[in-house]
Design a protein around this motif. Structure first.
Motif, PDB file in Angstrom:
ATOM      1  N   SER A 191       0.831  -1.218   0.000  1.00 12.29           N
ATOM      2  CA  SER A 191       0.000   0.000   0.000  1.00 12.29           C
ATOM      3  C   SER A 191       0.859   1.259   0.000  1.00 12.29           C
ATOM      4  O   SER A 191       0.494   2.264   0.619  1.00 12.29           O
ATOM      5  N   LYS A 192       1.988   1.215  -0.694  1.00 12.03           N
ATOM      6  CA  LYS A 192       2.883   2.370  -0.736  1.00 12.03           C
ATOM      7  C   LYS A 192       3.544   2.454  -2.105  1.00 12.03           C
ATOM      8  O   LYS A 192       3.923   1.431  -2.685  1.00 12.03           O
ATOM      9  N   THR A 193       3.689   3.683  -2.599  1.00 10.42           N
ATOM     10  CA  THR A 193       4.425   3.896  -3.835  1.00 10.42           C
ATOM     11  C   THR A 193       5.917   3.780  -3.564  1.00 10.42           C
ATOM     12  O   THR A 193       6.361   3.764  -2.410  1.00 10.42           O
ATOM     13  N   LEU A 194       6.701   3.761  -4.637  1.00 12.04           N
ATOM     14  CA  LEU A 194       8.146   3.697  -4.474  1.00 12.04           C
ATOM     15  C   LEU A 194       8.634   4.873  -3.629  1.00 12.04           C
ATOM     16  O   LEU A 194       9.431   4.703  -2.701  1.00 12.04           O
ATOM     17  N   GLU A 195       8.151   6.065  -3.942  1.00 11.76           N
ATOM     18  CA  GLU A 195       8.587   7.250  -3.206  1.00 11.76           C
ATOM     19  C   GLU A 195       8.158   7.175  -1.742  1.00 11.76           C
ATOM     20  O   GLU A 195       8.917   7.562  -0.836  1.00 11.76           O
ATOM     21  N   GLN A 196       6.964   6.670  -1.481  1.00 10.99           N
ATOM     22  CA  GLN A 196       6.487   6.545  -0.102  1.00 10.99           C
ATOM     23  C   GLN A 196       7.326   5.544   0.687  1.00 10.99           C
ATOM     24  O   GLN A 196       7.585   5.749   1.878  1.00 10.99           O
ATOM     25  N   ASN A 197       7.765   4.488   0.045  1.00 11.10           N
ATOM     26  CA  ASN A 197       8.621   3.514   0.727  1.00 11.10           C
ATOM     27  C   ASN A 197       9.905   4.173   1.222  1.00 11.10           C
ATOM     28  O   ASN A 197      10.345   3.935   2.353  1.00 11.10           O
ATOM     29  N   TYR A 198      10.496   5.016   0.388  1.00  7.33           N
ATOM     30  CA  TYR A 198      11.746   5.673   0.810  1.00  7.33           C
ATOM     31  C   TYR A 198      11.483   6.759   1.842  1.00  7.33           C
ATOM     32  O   TYR A 198      12.315   6.976   2.742  1.00  7.33           O
ATOM     33  N   GLY A 199      10.332   7.405   1.759  1.00  7.00           N
ATOM     34  CA  GLY A 199       9.963   8.347   2.806  1.00  7.00           C
ATOM     35  C   GLY A 199       9.794   7.650   4.143  1.00  7.00           C
ATOM     36  O   GLY A 199      10.225   8.156   5.187  1.00  7.00           O
ATOM     37  N   LEU A 200       9.192   6.488   4.114  1.00  5.38           N
ATOM     38  CA  LEU A 200       9.007   5.693   5.330  1.00  5.38           C
ATOM     39  C   LEU A 200      10.355   5.279   5.917  1.00  5.38           C
ATOM     40  O   LEU A 200      10.585   5.397   7.131  1.00  5.38           O
ATOM     41  N   LEU A 201      11.248   4.817   5.059  1.00  4.23           N
ATOM     42  CA  LEU A 201      12.560   4.384   5.534  1.00  4.23           C
ATOM     43  C   LEU A 201      13.349   5.560   6.113  1.00  4.23           C
ATOM     44  O   LEU A 201      14.030   5.413   7.139  1.00  4.23           O
ATOM     45  N   SER A 202      13.227   6.709   5.507  1.00  5.14           N
ATOM     46  CA  SER A 202      14.007   7.850   5.975  1.00  5.14           C
ATOM     47  C   SER A 202      13.531   8.356   7.327  1.00  5.14           C
ATOM     48  O   SER A 202      14.264   9.046   8.032  1.00  5.14           O
ATOM     49  N   HIS A 203      12.303   8.005   7.716  1.00  2.00           N
ATOM     50  CA  HIS A 203      11.767   8.405   9.021  1.00  2.00           C
ATOM     51  C   HIS A 203      11.538   7.203   9.940  1.00  2.00           C
ATOM     52  O   HIS A 203      10.767   7.281  10.885  1.00  2.00           O
ATOM     53  N   LEU A 204      12.239   6.119   9.678  1.00  2.00           N
ATOM     54  CA  LEU A 204      11.988   4.866  10.391  1.00  2.00           C
ATOM     55  C   LEU A 204      12.177   5.008  11.901  1.00  2.00           C
ATOM     56  O   LEU A 204      11.467   4.366  12.684  1.00  2.00           O
ATOM     57  N   GLU A 205      13.094   5.843  12.316  1.00  2.00           N
ATOM     58  CA  GLU A 205      13.378   5.984  13.756  1.00  2.00           C
ATOM     59  C   GLU A 205      12.166   6.466  14.541  1.00  2.00           C
ATOM     60  O   GLU A 205      12.056   6.210  15.747  1.00  2.00           O
ATOM     61  N   LEU A 206      11.219   7.129  13.888  1.00  6.54           N
ATOM     62  CA  LEU A 206      10.027   7.615  14.589  1.00  6.54           C
ATOM     63  C   LEU A 206       9.177   6.469  15.127  1.00  6.54           C
ATOM     64  O   LEU A 206       8.451   6.644  16.115  1.00  6.54           O
ATOM     65  N   PHE A 207       9.272   5.313  14.495  1.00  4.79           N
ATOM     66  CA  PHE A 207       8.455   4.182  14.927  1.00  4.79           C
ATOM     67  C   PHE A 207       8.959   3.572  16.234  1.00  4.79           C
ATOM     68  O   PHE A 207       8.234   2.819  16.885  1.00  4.79           O
ATOM     69  N   LYS A 208      10.171   3.925  16.637  1.00  5.29           N
ATOM     70  CA  LYS A 208      10.669   3.464  17.930  1.00  5.29           C
ATOM     71  C   LYS A 208       9.863   4.083  19.075  1.00  5.29           C
ATOM     72  O   LYS A 208       9.841   3.545  20.182  1.00  5.29           O
ATOM     73  N   ASN A 209       9.204   5.206  18.794  1.00  8.21           N
ATOM     74  CA  ASN A 209       8.399   5.871  19.825  1.00  8.21           C
ATOM     75  C   ASN A 209       7.188   5.040  20.236  1.00  8.21           C
ATOM     76  O   ASN A 209       6.571   5.318  21.272  1.00  8.21           O
ATOM     77  N   LEU A 210       6.849   4.040  19.456  1.00  2.81           N
ATOM     78  CA  LEU A 210       5.720   3.166  19.801  1.00  2.81           C
ATOM     79  C   LEU A 210       6.084   2.176  20.902  1.00  2.81           C
ATOM     80  O   LEU A 210       5.209   1.511  21.450  1.00  2.81           O
ATOM     81  N   GLY A 211       7.377   2.070  21.208  1.00  2.00           N
ATOM     82  CA  GLY A 211       7.801   1.215  22.308  1.00  2.00           C
ATOM     83  C   GLY A 211       7.727  -0.269  22.022  1.00  2.00           C
ATOM     84  O   GLY A 211       7.634  -1.086  22.945  1.00  2.00           O
ATOM     85  N   ARG A 212       7.765  -0.634  20.758  1.00  3.03           N
ATOM     86  CA  ARG A 212       7.717  -2.035  20.367  1.00  3.03           C
ATOM     87  C   ARG A 212       8.915  -2.368  19.473  1.00  3.03           C
ATOM     88  O   ARG A 212       9.415  -1.509  18.757  1.00  3.03           O
ATOM     89  N   PRO A 213       9.372  -3.623  19.491  1.00  2.00           N
ATOM     90  CA  PRO A 213      10.439  -4.001  18.551  1.00  2.00           C
ATOM     91  C   PRO A 213       9.999  -3.746  17.114  1.00  2.00           C
ATOM     92  O   PRO A 213       8.802  -3.831  16.784  1.00  2.00           O
TER      93      PRO A 213
END
Length: 278
Positions: A191-213
């Motif tokens: 459910s992501k375009t190529l550009e969205q995939n790289y946007g997600l990867l570039s902000h991956l550290e934000l998902f650590k805020n969820l407190g889950r592996p």
């Protein structure tokens, strides 16, 4: 940060590698490669020897536009492999790649250690209650729709905010059921375009805020080979580059086809981190 797999505490503060084992005829990279029980055993042994902590077995292809497979077909494909693997490797930490509660239940009762669900419980209402009763770690991925419709559902108000909200809501559901070991997967390629995939990867550290592996699955995906104008068979170098980026942004588990190369990434990334904090 630990998860409990079959009574064994697995420490994810040091990243781990999950090897992909497809017993499907139509997966995007290795579909149809493992056509017999002996091949499944040999491939698993190869990945374990290369350093995989987990093996993730799936019998339903989730590539875009993949054909639907009935629950009965999925069970017929996966159960013989699960039983054979656990006879050969009784201590194996086997993850079951399925979105169906019944498939998860039968595989865990046969000895599997974890459930990996591309739908985070949204394609089968029995999945979350089933996993809660089984008391095994659960990987929940971000996806909209299903494998046949997901590529048409890439409209977001704000990709990062929307995916974080999705996980917050799904984590709340697991908390209500008393599920302890929940791992999140941002769902690269779903459910992501190529550009969205790289946007997600570039902000991956934000998902650590969820407190889950955090589990990351980038291996040989179209976001790599299309950008590099190649194909899945020639996307290992690109996969390795992005695996390193994911590790440096906090990934706890790499889900990969190529275990040896992923383990080298982990070793290098851990050395870099040790130097930063020394």
């Amino acid at each position: 940060m630990t998860i409990n797999c079959k009574g064994q505490l697995v420490d994810l503060s040091s990243p781990k590698v999950m090897g992909i084992l497809n017993v499907t005829p139509d997966s995007f990279y290795d579909g149809g490669n493992l056509t017999g029980g002996q091949q499944v055993l040999e491939q698993t042994e190869k990945m374990l020897m290369a350093g995989a902590t987990f093996i993730d077995i799936g019998a339903y292809s989730s590539r875009p536009g993949a054909d639907d497979v009935s629950e009965e077909q999925e069970l017929q494909r996966i159960m013989p492999a699960v039983e054979s693997l656990l006879r050969r490797f009784p201590d194996l930490l086997l993850s079951i790649d399925t979105f169906r509660g019944k498939v998860a239940r039968e595989c865990v009762q046969a000895g599997a250690a974890m459930v990996n669900d591309i739908s985070a419980g949204l394609l089968d209402e029995t999945m979350l209650p089933t996993v809660a009763r089984l008391r095994v770690p659960y990987v929940m991925m971000h996806m909209r729709g299903n494998p046949r419709t997901m590529q048409g559902r890439t409209d977001y108000d704000n990709l990062i905010v929307d995916v974080l909200k999705y996980f917050s809501e799904r984590i709340a559901e697991t908390k209500a059921l008393g599920m302890a070991d929940v791992i999140i997967d941002p769902g690269f390629g779903f459910s992501k375009t190529l550009e969205q995939n790289y946007g997600l990867l570039s902000h991956l550290e934000l998902f650590k805020n969820l407190g889950r592996p955090l589990l990351v699955g980038l291996s040989r995906k179209s976001m790599i080979y299309r950008l590099l104008d190649t194909d899945p068979q020639n996307a290992l170098n690109g996969t390795t580059a992005l695996n390193m980026a994911a590790l440096l942004k906090g990934a706890n588990i790499l889900r990969v086809h190529d275990v040896k190369e992923a383990m080298e990434c982990v070793k290098l990334a851990e050395q870099m981190k040790s130097e930063i904090f020394s």
